[in-house]
Design a protein around this motif. Structure first.
Motif, PDB file in Angstrom:
ATOM      1  N   GLN A   1       0.724  -1.152   0.119  1.00  0.00           N
ATOM      2  CA  GLN A   1       0.018  -0.008  -0.147  1.00  0.00           C
ATOM      3  C   GLN A   1       0.848   1.400  -0.115  1.00  0.00           C
ATOM      4  OE1 GLN A   1      -2.909   0.109   3.214  1.00  0.00           O
ATOM      5  NE2 GLN A   1      -4.461   0.866   1.926  1.00  0.00           N
TER       6      GLN A   1
ATOM      7  N   ALA B   1      -1.089  -4.394   2.830  1.00  0.00           N
ATOM      8  CA  ALA B   1      -2.615  -4.682   3.182  1.00  0.00           C
ATOM      9  C   ALA B   1      -2.716  -6.116   2.474  1.00  0.00           C
ATOM     10  CB  ALA B   1      -3.462  -3.678   2.309  1.00  0.00           C
ATOM     11  N   TYR B   2      -4.050  -6.716   3.013  1.00  0.00           N
ATOM     12  CA  TYR B   2      -4.183  -8.111   2.555  1.00  0.00           C
ATOM     13  C   TYR B   2      -5.375  -7.852   1.424  1.00  0.00           C
ATOM     14  CZ  TYR B   2      -1.882 -10.182   6.296  1.00  0.00           C
ATOM     15  OH  TYR B   2      -0.996 -10.844   7.403  1.00  0.00           O
TER      16      TYR B   2
ATOM     17  N   SER C   1     -11.732  -7.103   4.949  1.00  0.00           N
ATOM     18  CA  SER C   1     -12.046  -7.287   6.469  1.00  0.00           C
ATOM     19  C   SER C   1     -10.555  -7.249   7.318  1.00  0.00           C
ATOM     20  CB  SER C   1     -12.665  -8.228   6.794  1.00  0.00           C
ATOM     21  OG  SER C   1     -12.171  -9.555   6.549  1.00  0.00           O
ATOM     22  N   THR C   2      -9.296  -7.576   6.597  1.00  0.00           N
ATOM     23  CA  THR C   2      -8.363  -7.633   7.366  1.00  0.00           C
ATOM     24  C   THR C   2      -7.507  -6.369   7.444  1.00  0.00           C
ATOM     25  OG1 THR C   2      -8.106 -10.059   6.372  1.00  0.00           O
ATOM     26  CG2 THR C   2      -6.058  -8.935   7.377  1.00  0.00           C
ATOM     27  N   ARG C   3      -6.963  -6.170   8.649  1.00  0.00           N
ATOM     28  CA  ARG C   3      -6.165  -5.130   8.759  1.00  0.00           C
ATOM     29  C   ARG C   3      -4.881  -4.881   8.199  1.00  0.00           C
ATOM     30  NH1 ARG C   3      -5.111  -6.168  14.750  1.00  0.00           N
ATOM     31  NH2 ARG C   3      -3.164  -5.415  14.121  1.00  0.00           N
ATOM     32  N   THR C   4      -4.333  -3.580   7.842  1.00  0.00           N
ATOM     33  CA  THR C   4      -3.139  -3.554   7.203  1.00  0.00           C
ATOM     34  C   THR C   4      -2.006  -3.948   8.414  1.00  0.00           C
ATOM     35  OG1 THR C   4      -3.108  -1.380   7.954  1.00  0.00           O
ATOM     36  CG2 THR C   4      -4.097  -1.771   5.857  1.00  0.00           C
ATOM     37  N   GLU C   5      -0.678  -3.946   7.789  1.00  0.00           N
ATOM     38  CA  GLU C   5       0.249  -4.477   8.727  1.00  0.00           C
ATOM     39  C   GLU C   5       1.488  -3.437   8.361  1.00  0.00           C
ATOM     40  OE1 GLU C   5       1.519  -8.186   9.331  1.00  0.00           O
ATOM     41  OE2 GLU C   5      -0.499  -9.062   9.220  1.00  0.00           O
TER      42      GLU C   5
ATOM     43  N   ASP D   1       6.983  -7.110  11.548  1.00  0.00           N
ATOM     44  CA  ASP D   1       6.023  -6.487  11.314  1.00  0.00           C
ATOM     45  C   ASP D   1       5.899  -5.707  12.760  1.00  0.00           C
ATOM     46  OD1 ASP D   1       4.296  -8.001  13.071  1.00  0.00           O
ATOM     47  OD2 ASP D   1       3.020  -8.684  11.718  1.00  0.00           O
ATOM     48  N   HIS D   2       4.842  -4.805  12.881  1.00  0.00           N
ATOM     49  CA  HIS D   2       4.738  -3.868  13.917  1.00  0.00           C
ATOM     50  C   HIS D   2       4.412  -4.713  15.048  1.00  0.00           C
ATOM     51  CE1 HIS D   2       0.533  -4.256  12.723  1.00  0.00           C
ATOM     52  NE2 HIS D   2       0.136  -3.842  13.740  1.00  0.00           N
ATOM     53  N   ASN D   3       3.841  -6.081  15.140  1.00  0.00           N
ATOM     54  CA  ASN D   3       3.726  -6.853  16.285  1.00  0.00           C
ATOM     55  C   ASN D   3       4.741  -7.778  16.513  1.00  0.00           C
ATOM     56  OD1 ASN D   3       0.997  -5.748  16.631  1.00  0.00           O
ATOM     57  ND2 ASN D   3       0.094  -7.242  14.921  1.00  0.00           N
TER      58      ASN D   3
END
Length: 132
Positions: free
Chosen positions: A77, A94-95, A99-103, A118-120
């Protein structure tokens, strides 16, 4: 087709070996990284970020985005090189499922493990193959 133009008069300086997808819905974004040494480029139709030499156009590396679970497609993105740490970049991915969040995926190209986080803190493995 990703091209580099001269700011002085808009003439073509360099073409990068990144083939167009042929989709009218595809948007490619490209940015300089490490000052003006490298170009990073990604598009919303593809799950890969390409790293190219800004002087020669040679593709140096592809970084593939892998989603959570098998069969999940991601796309670029947005992306930016880290202005404070060379060979580091961040990708807003993005997926394809709405419905899926961006990462945000952070990539350290010099990391010995070859992994991006990723951020997690989850890891994904970049594709280290050399491009065209």
């Amino acid at each position: 087709m990703v091209k580099q133009l001269l700011a002085v008069d808009g003439r073509l300086h360099l073409k990068f070996g990144i083939a167009p997808t042929g989709s009218s819905q595809n948007y490619t974004r490209s940015y300089y990284m490490n000052g003006r040494d490298y170009i990073i480029s990604g598009s919303c139709d593809e799950h890969v970020v390409r790293v190219c030499c800004a002087q020669t156009g040679r593709r140096l590396r592809d970084i593939a985005l892998e989603g959570k679970g098998s069969g999940t497609s991601m796309y670029v993105q947005s992306l930016r090189g880290d202005p404070f740490q060379e060979f580091n970049l961040s990708i807003l991915a993005a997926y394809t499922r709405p419905s899926t969040r961006t990462e945000i995926v952070k990539v350290n190209m010099l990391a010995s493990s070859g992994y991006a986080k990723d951020h997690n803190g989850r890891q994904s493995r970049p594709n280290n193959s050399m491009g065209g």
